[in-house]
Design a protein around this motif. Structure first.
Motif, mmCIF file in Angstrom:
data_model
loop_
_atom_site.group_PDB
_atom_site.id
_atom_site.type_symbol
_atom_site.label_atom_id
_atom_site.label_comp_id
_atom_site.label_asym_id
_atom_site.label_seq_id
_atom_site.Cartn_x
_atom_site.Cartn_y
_atom_site.Cartn_z
ATOM 1 N N LEU A 31 0.838 -1.202 0.000
ATOM 2 C CA LEU A 31 0.000 0.000 0.000
ATOM 3 C C LEU A 31 0.874 1.255 0.000
ATOM 4 O O LEU A 31 2.062 1.185 0.339
ATOM 5 C CB LEU A 31 -0.905 0.020 1.233
ATOM 6 C CG LEU A 31 -2.249 -0.718 1.115
ATOM 7 C CD1 LEU A 31 -2.042 -2.207 0.887
ATOM 8 C CD2 LEU A 31 -3.097 -0.502 2.353
ATOM 9 N N PHE A 165 -4.210 -6.612 2.963
ATOM 10 C CA PHE A 165 -3.962 -6.747 1.526
ATOM 11 C C PHE A 165 -2.958 -7.872 1.301
ATOM 12 O O PHE A 165 -1.745 -7.662 1.313
ATOM 13 C CB PHE A 165 -3.447 -5.421 0.968
ATOM 14 C CG PHE A 165 -3.578 -5.322 -0.525
ATOM 15 C CD1 PHE A 165 -4.791 -5.003 -1.115
ATOM 16 C CD2 PHE A 165 -2.494 -5.570 -1.357
ATOM 17 C CE1 PHE A 165 -4.916 -4.920 -2.493
ATOM 18 C CE2 PHE A 165 -2.611 -5.489 -2.729
ATOM 19 C CZ PHE A 165 -3.823 -5.166 -3.300
ATOM 20 N N SER A 199 -4.732 0.910 -3.163
ATOM 21 C CA SER A 199 -5.122 -0.505 -3.088
ATOM 22 C C SER A 199 -6.646 -0.603 -3.182
ATOM 23 O O SER A 199 -7.363 0.360 -2.883
ATOM 24 C CB SER A 199 -4.628 -1.140 -1.793
ATOM 25 O OG SER A 199 -5.302 -0.567 -0.695
#
Ligand code: SF4
Ligand code: SF4
Length: 310
Positions: A31, A165, A199
């Motif tokens: 990110l 993520f 993201s």
């Protein structure tokens, strides 16, 4: 894998899970949050840090820098050309005062655990343990698994602080070694989420739901950044998420703070968050907390305990 890349180990940490903890920071993150308080964590490679106030102008770094990335200013202080610099670390090795330092190195599980176990008594008396943060710790899943497996063998409570993520199989792989997940939720609007973090929100939400459905212990951590995600529709989004995922332990709001900006200079990183963004007042933070509490959200402090309404 017994070796991973870290950039810091913080003992007596009280903001990353219950009790007194040691937080191990892993380097590398997919990110790019505008407000990232650990900008040195993003690049997975070691990086040169330069603190101009510590430089005594000895010139030793200039002699060893092969790409000739260091000059001297009119006061004799080093000036690093970040375009030429290859982050080789040669200059840091000869900088006696420590103005030039390489940040990020490879460390063995045993070596980290030796540091973590120094405070075992504090963990026992406070309900603490080890937290692995970053960067994004799930970028090094095998190392993270090995580290937490070793920590659990020592009967330590294990937390992971994640943006969420990561590939779905990474969560499955780590489930048995994580006691508590500190899971970030940064923005409800997908477009804004992408603008602020680079993201996809949908990926993160899928991972959160997947983890929630396994019965894992999860605290939702929400950074609150004035002029960005402090809108009512985001607060409503937090409420909606906690209703949709009833097994979440609760929500911790993380009000913006700005002492990280100095770090950007040290690493030659361009500041992308407007300077007009300032930490919120205690009254404003209280109003966010009240808004959520009045809608049934269980608010937690950094210690994982329910926050009082005062
Ligand atoms: S070696 Fe360190 S103290 Fe000496 S000029 Fe370079 S940065 Fe400054
Ligand atoms: S890290 Fe290497 S390339 Fe960069 S300034 Fe230092 S010696 Fe030069």
């Amino acid at each position: 894998m017994n070796k991973g890349r870290i950039f810091d180990i913080q003992r007596f940490s009280i903001d990353n899970g219950p009790g007194i903890r040691t937080t191990v920071f892993l380097k590398g993150c997919p990110l790019r949050c505008l407000w990232c308080s650990n900008p040195e964590s993003q690049n997975p490679e070691p990086q040169l840090s330069y603190t101009v106030d510590t430089c005594i102008g000895c010139g030793e770094c200039i002699k060893v820098c092969k790409p000739m990335a260091i000059l001297q200013d009119s006061k004799g202080k080093a000036v690093v050309d970040r375009v030429r610099c290859t982050n080789c670390g040669d200059c840091a090795a000869v900088c006696y005062p420590g103005a030039l330092v390489m940040v990020g190195h490879d460390a063995e599980v045993d070596e980290i655990l030796e540091v973590v176990l120094r405070d075992r008594d504090y963990y026992a008396s406070s309900g603490g343990g080890i937290t692995v943060s970053g960067g994004e710790p799930l970028m090094q899943p095998q190392f993270l698994q090995a580290l937490l497996h070793a920590a659990r063998n020592e009967r330590l409570h294990c937390c992971v602080d994640t943006s969420g993520f990561a590939r779905p199989e990474v969560f499955d792989y780590l489930r048995s070694v994580v006691d508590l997940w500190l899971f970030d939720y940064k923005e409800t609007d997908p477009l804004r989420h992408y603008t602020f973090t680079r993201s996809e929100l949908s990926t993160i939400l899928k991972r959160l739901e997947q983890l929630h459905d396994t019965g894992a212990d999860i605290i939702l951590r929400c950074p609150m950044i004035p002029d960005h995600n402090t809108r009512q529709d985001h607060l409503d989004g937090i409420v909606a998420l906690t209703r949709r995922l009833p097994n979440l332990q609760g929500v911790e709001l993380l009000p913006y703070f700005d002492i990280w900006r100095d770090k950007l200079k040290r690493f030659g990183i361009t500041d992308i968050l407007p300077k007009s963004v300032k930490p919120p007042s205690p009254e404003t933070v209280k109003s966010w907390n009240d808004y959520l509490r009045n809608r049934g959200v269980r608010l937690l402090g950094a210690d994982g305990k329910v926050k009082s309404s005062k």
